[in-house]
Design a protein around this motif. Structure first.
Motif, PDB file in Angstrom:
ATOM      1  N   SER A 104       0.742  -1.367   0.085  1.00 62.05           N
ATOM      2  CA  SER A 104       0.165  -0.237  -0.494  1.00 62.05           C
ATOM      3  C   SER A 104       1.113   1.202  -0.043  1.00 62.05           C
ATOM      4  N   THR A 105       0.204   2.448   0.125  1.00 61.50           N
ATOM      5  CA  THR A 105       1.063   3.800  -0.299  1.00 61.50           C
ATOM      6  C   THR A 105       1.807   3.975   1.548  1.00 61.50           C
ATOM      7  N   LEU A 106       1.434   3.953   2.347  1.00 61.32           N
ATOM      8  CA  LEU A 106       2.360   2.913   3.791  1.00 61.32           C
ATOM      9  C   LEU A 106       2.701   1.869   3.815  1.00 61.32           C
ATOM     10  N   ASN A 107       2.982   1.625   3.166  1.00 61.75           N
ATOM     11  CA  ASN A 107       3.596   0.219   3.018  1.00 61.75           C
ATOM     12  C   ASN A 107       4.393  -0.535   1.992  1.00 61.75           C
ATOM     13  N   PRO A 108       4.818   0.360   1.282  1.00 66.60           N
ATOM     14  CA  PRO A 108       5.319   0.167  -0.014  1.00 66.60           C
ATOM     15  C   PRO A 108       6.263  -1.478  -0.317  1.00 66.60           C
ATOM     16  N   HIS A 109       6.552  -1.937   0.675  1.00 71.65           N
ATOM     17  CA  HIS A 109       7.605  -3.029   0.140  1.00 71.65           C
ATOM     18  C   HIS A 109       6.190  -4.500   1.149  1.00 71.65           C
ATOM     19  N   GLY A 110       5.207  -4.086   1.407  1.00 74.55           N
ATOM     20  CA  GLY A 110       4.640  -5.607   2.261  1.00 74.55           C
ATOM     21  C   GLY A 110       4.780  -6.115   2.928  1.00 74.55           C
ATOM     22  N   LEU A 111       5.675  -5.047   4.107  1.00 78.73           N
ATOM     23  CA  LEU A 111       5.918  -5.580   5.166  1.00 78.73           C
ATOM     24  C   LEU A 111       5.319  -6.174   5.950  1.00 78.73           C
ATOM     25  N   PRO A 112       5.104  -7.446   6.721  1.00 80.86           N
ATOM     26  CA  PRO A 112       4.052  -8.048   7.324  1.00 80.86           C
ATOM     27  C   PRO A 112       3.716  -7.136   8.684  1.00 80.86           C
ATOM     28  N   ILE A 113       2.649  -7.000   9.134  1.00 80.72           N
ATOM     29  CA  ILE A 113       2.406  -5.546   9.840  1.00 80.72           C
ATOM     30  C   ILE A 113       2.972  -5.995  11.347  1.00 80.72           C
ATOM     31  N   GLY A 114       2.861  -3.896  11.605  1.00 82.39           N
ATOM     32  CA  GLY A 114       3.987  -4.237  12.753  1.00 82.39           C
ATOM     33  C   GLY A 114       5.825  -4.012  12.547  1.00 82.39           C
ATOM     34  N   PHE A 115       6.221  -4.455  11.310  1.00 81.20           N
ATOM     35  CA  PHE A 115       7.096  -4.272  11.583  1.00 81.20           C
ATOM     36  C   PHE A 115       7.266  -2.614   9.971  1.00 81.20           C
ATOM     37  N   VAL A 116       8.161  -2.066  10.106  1.00 81.99           N
ATOM     38  CA  VAL A 116       8.100  -0.873  10.235  1.00 81.99           C
ATOM     39  C   VAL A 116       9.242  -0.303   9.230  1.00 81.99           C
ATOM     40  N   VAL A 117       9.260   0.982   8.525  1.00 83.16           N
ATOM     41  CA  VAL A 117      11.028   1.273   8.003  1.00 83.16           C
ATOM     42  C   VAL A 117      10.730   2.876   8.932  1.00 83.16           C
ATOM     43  N   ASP A 118      12.521   2.779   9.703  1.00 84.54           N
ATOM     44  CA  ASP A 118      12.894   3.611  10.808  1.00 84.54           C
ATOM     45  C   ASP A 118      13.674   4.830   9.289  1.00 84.54           C
ATOM     46  N   LYS A 119      13.905   6.044   9.406  1.00 88.06           N
ATOM     47  CA  LYS A 119      14.691   6.593   8.773  1.00 88.06           C
ATOM     48  C   LYS A 119      14.959   7.822   9.024  1.00 88.06           C
ATOM     49  N   GLU A 120      16.878   8.126   9.499  1.00 82.63           N
ATOM     50  CA  GLU A 120      16.885   9.296   9.787  1.00 82.63           C
ATOM     51  C   GLU A 120      18.618   9.496   9.219  1.00 82.63           C
ATOM     52  N   GLU A 121      18.615  10.736   8.798  1.00 81.73           N
ATOM     53  CA  GLU A 121      19.871  10.984   6.933  1.00 81.73           C
ATOM     54  C   GLU A 121      20.745  12.062   8.252  1.00 81.73           C
ATOM     55  N   SER A 122      20.053  12.424   8.980  1.00 86.03           N
ATOM     56  CA  SER A 122      21.928  13.342  10.035  1.00 86.03           C
ATOM     57  C   SER A 122      22.363  12.142  10.737  1.00 86.03           C
ATOM     58  N   SER A 123      23.451  12.783  10.715  1.00 84.79           N
ATOM     59  CA  SER A 123      24.326  12.821  12.098  1.00 84.79           C
ATOM     60  C   SER A 123      23.770  12.717  13.241  1.00 84.79           C
ATOM     61  N   ARG A 124      22.204  12.420  13.481  1.00 83.20           N
ATOM     62  CA  ARG A 124      21.711  12.434  14.969  1.00 83.20           C
ATOM     63  C   ARG A 124      21.720  10.850  14.966  1.00 83.20           C
ATOM     64  N   ALA A 125      21.430   9.972  13.339  1.00 80.91           N
ATOM     65  CA  ALA A 125      21.503   8.469  13.187  1.00 80.91           C
ATOM     66  C   ALA A 125      23.163   7.840  13.568  1.00 80.91           C
ATOM     67  N   ASP A 126      23.623   8.260  13.792  1.00 80.10           N
ATOM     68  CA  ASP A 126      25.092   7.855  13.514  1.00 80.10           C
ATOM     69  C   ASP A 126      25.418   7.204  15.439  1.00 80.10           C
ATOM     70  N   ILE A 127      24.677   6.194  15.919  1.00 80.48           N
ATOM     71  CA  ILE A 127      24.371   5.679  17.486  1.00 80.48           C
ATOM     72  C   ILE A 127      25.037   4.403  17.631  1.00 80.48           C
ATOM     73  N   MET A 128      25.854   4.215  18.394  1.00 76.86           N
ATOM     74  CA  MET A 128      26.137   2.278  18.709  1.00 76.86           C
ATOM     75  C   MET A 128      27.819   2.760  17.961  1.00 76.86           C
ATOM     76  N   CYS A 129      28.434   3.547  17.736  1.00 77.30           N
ATOM     77  CA  CYS A 129      29.063   3.589  16.657  1.00 77.30           C
ATOM     78  C   CYS A 129      30.808   2.901  17.416  1.00 77.30           C
ATOM     79  N   GLU A 130      31.037   3.021  18.275  1.00 78.39           N
ATOM     80  CA  GLU A 130      31.692   1.803  19.256  1.00 78.39           C
ATOM     81  C   GLU A 130      31.664   0.239  18.754  1.00 78.39           C
TER      82      GLU A 130
END
Length: 660
Positions: A104-130
């Motif tokens: 669907s438009t909110l589930n373009p990859h046909g993921l199972p219910i409850g499996f979702v996409v999280d996206k953060e394009e900035s440096s804030r995403a650089d976590i647990m780099c150790e």
């Protein structure tokens, strides 16, 4: 070693943290708008009137909370370990007990219910780099990631005579234990087999495929394998959870300990106390959350112009940490006011909590299921008043406002399986980066080098919320997680046999330590060594029953159980008989039994769906083949006189429970 009782429920004042509002993370878009409404309830799927629109349902299924399991392109390219079939194919997802969902438009990859996409394009995403240096160096953290959200564990379907019935907020029939094991096996097979890795690399890298990018991908894959292996090792147990159960508190505590970076704790508590996923309608109205009441709803304050319970926010934060959120515990020299960097989506979590507060319990659908015998139900009401009403107060199916003060039944009185409560109570870990910090940042005794993991969980959850200060204009924290001391050691000559029939001496010793501790003898409102009772509206849609899913149907719950968690020394428990609760049954079927009220319990080869597909099931066993009871699987307790009912009276009570 800390004192055995460190209650801090009566703080002299609240800790207030004010932040400048800087704007939230990108997440995955706004939720619940009319333009995003999907036709969820298509032909063959009946959606019950629970107060949600299709837009609400899609928001529940697709909104990220910041969970990050794998990069999205990895997940889409990953194959099952034993064959080339895509891991997230509908066939494999059904076998693991999750619900497939259409594209669907909110589930373009046909993921199972409850499996979702999280996206953060900035440096804030650089976590647990150790932990993930190559992943951070390759900017993979800034790509879309696959994670899970509430609906993966709290959405279910019931099947009856070819019709599927969607129940929002109901316990899922997912096998999370096998899911994690199979994900790891698939990653390991990808790394080990050249042909498989070649297919994986071509899919992930696309036009960027080269020798250097392949080498980098191998290094990133190795980091994910090592991390997931560490978590699986920490949670390892010989006890199989099966469908519909997860030792969520054990997994969360072990994840929190791993994030802290401390050495593995020798002799620690393993995750061998699986519980059913709880049904979550009316959650916002309850004063205590989780089966053992460990978390509290404490205080609503306006955040984003929405009344938000700060206890719920921190409790949900702990749950997302347990299911793959990235979180980085900062060095101790940094001020606690800065909190911890994480992938959590505080604003999205508030939105979902607000939506959940509008979820009504499901009513028995007489247009799909057999009609209720209302005369029989009236007679059943009388039995309910005698045997059940003192713990399970009435709540109308559409009552979303009445506060619910749940009843807490101490394990010393309830007699059911003790290990969910007991394991959480005694769980300890090497503190690592948590050492010297306070559970509530500025409140509570300092965490020692080896300490209770629940204090580290509180610190991580509160720190993660503070760390998303740019998503919060202000926050208020108080005693969110219930706390207690350590179990007292007592002599084995107290005249009782703990876990009679169990052959594992370590389990018997742990049971005695919990059942005889000072905290077990406190009133139910004051101890986490207890299980909660709540209103039973919608109970018909939540099988299997008891907190550990050890009883398949409501009718079976009204039968006696010969097991006991303790007996006077010398007493011998009777063997289970024909009139007792089932000693074994199969779980995993969605085929509904409207008479006994639960799911079909036959082996998989005897269960065939209306479309001809064989239903995969798992055998739940209360006893080992040799007859020893299995700790974690006890089906004892919650009898309260119902064993004295005649069989017709049991059926009358079951009929009444359908009406709630």
């Amino acid at each position: 070693m800390k004192g055995r009782s460190r209650w801090i429920s009566n703080w002299s004042g609240a800790a207030v943290f004010a932040f400048a509002f800087l704007g939230g993370g990108t997440g995955d878009g706004k939720i619940g708008t009319a333009a995003q409404a999907q036709d969820v309830c298509a032909a063959g799927l009946v959606c019950l009137d629970q107060g949600w629109s299709d837009a609400d349902r899609m928001a529940w299924y697709t909104t990220t909370q910041g969970s990050r399991l794998l990069p999205l392109d990895w997940a889409l390219a990953l194959e099952e370990a034993e064959r080339e079939n895509p891991f997230f194919s509908e066939e494999n997802i059904r076998a693991l007990g999750y619900l497939p969902a259409p594209v669907s438009t909110l589930n373009p990859h046909g993921l199972p219910i409850g499996f979702v996409v999280d996206k953060e394009e900035s440096s804030r995403a650089d976590i647990m780099c150790e932990t993930f240096p190559e992943t951070c160096n390759g900017f993979v953290m800034r790509k879309p990631w696959l994670g899970m959200t509430c609906s993966a564990c709290h959405t279910n379907e019931i099947e009856y005579e070819g019709t599927r019935i969607r129940v929002e907020g109901a316990p899922a029939l997912a096998d999370f234990q096998s899911f994690l094991e199979r994900i790891l096996a698939a990653l390991e097979a990808t790394a080990a087999e050249d042909d498989r890795f070649d297919r994986f690399a071509r899919s992930v890298l696309g036009a960027n495929l080269s020798v250097p990018t392949r080498l980098a991908l191998r290094a990133q894959l190795a980091e994910q394998i090592a991390w997931q292996q560490r978590l699986i090792d920490a949670n390892h147990t010989e006890l199989r959870y099966g469908y519909g159960r997860l030792d969520a508190q054990g997994h969360i505590l072990n994840k929190v300990a791993a994030v802290g970076g401390g050495a593995p704790y020798e002799g620690g508590v393993v995750s061998d106390a699986p519980a059913s996923y709880p049904h979550i309608w009316n959650t916002a109205q309850q004063d205590k959350i989780q089966w053992n009441g460990i978390a509290r709803n404490i205080l609503s304050i306006p955040i984003f112009n929405k009344n938000t319970d700060i206890g719920a926010l921190v409790r949900n934060t702990s749950e997302v940490i347990g299911v793959f959120a990235h979180i980085e515990i900062s060095p101790r020299w940094m001020s606690g006011l800065l909190g911890y960097r994480s992938s959590l989506r505080a604003e999205k979590m508030i939105d979902l909590e607000q939506q959940l507060a509008r979820l009504k319990s499901p009513r028995w659908p007489e247009e799909v299921l057999p009609e209720i015998d209302w005369a029989k139900a009236e007679r059943g009401r009388a039995h309910f008043e005698v045997h059940c009403a003192s713990c399970h107060t009435d709540l109308a199916w559409d009552d979303l406002v009445t506060p619910i003060k749940v009843q807490m039944q101490p394990i010393i009185d309830g007699g059911t399986d003790i290990f969910l409560a007991c394991n959480t109570f005694v769980h300890r870990a090497n503190a690592g980066k948590y050492e010297g910090r306070r559970p509530f940042m500025l409140k509570g005794p300092k965490i020692e080098a080896e300490d209770f993991t629940r204090d580290m969980l509180t610190n991580a959850a509160v720190g993660a919320v503070i760390g998303r200060a740019d998503e919060l204009a202000g926050s208020l924290f108080d005693d969110i997680f219930r706390r207690a001391g350590a179990p007292e050691r007592v002599e084995r000559s107290d005249g009782f046999d703990y876990l009679p029939g169990v052959t594992d001496p370590a389990k018997k010793e742990l049971a005695q330590a919990c059942l005889t501790s000072r905290d077990a003898k406190l009133p139910g409102e004051e101890t986490i060594l207890a299980y909660k009772s709540r209103p039973l509206n919608g109970i018909w849609a939540t099988a299997p029953y008891l907190h550990n899913g050890s009883v398949p149907t409501l009718y079976d719950l009204l039968l006696p159980a010969p097991l006991r968690v303790s007996v006077p020394e010398g007493d011998v428990l009777p063997a289970p008989g024909a009139g007792d609760r089932p000693a074994s049954f199969h779980v995993g079927s969605r085929i509904f039994d409207p008479a006994r009220v639960g799911f079909a319990t036959q082996p998989s080869q005897l269960l065939v769906r209306s479309d001809g597909e064989i239903v995969e099931t798992f055998e739940f066993r209360v006893y080992e083949p040799g007859g020893a009871p299995i700790p974690g699987n006890f089906n004892s307790g919650h009898e309260y006189g119902t064993q004295g009912l005649s069989d017709p009276q049991r059926w009358e009570l079951v009929e009444y429970l359908k009406t709630l």
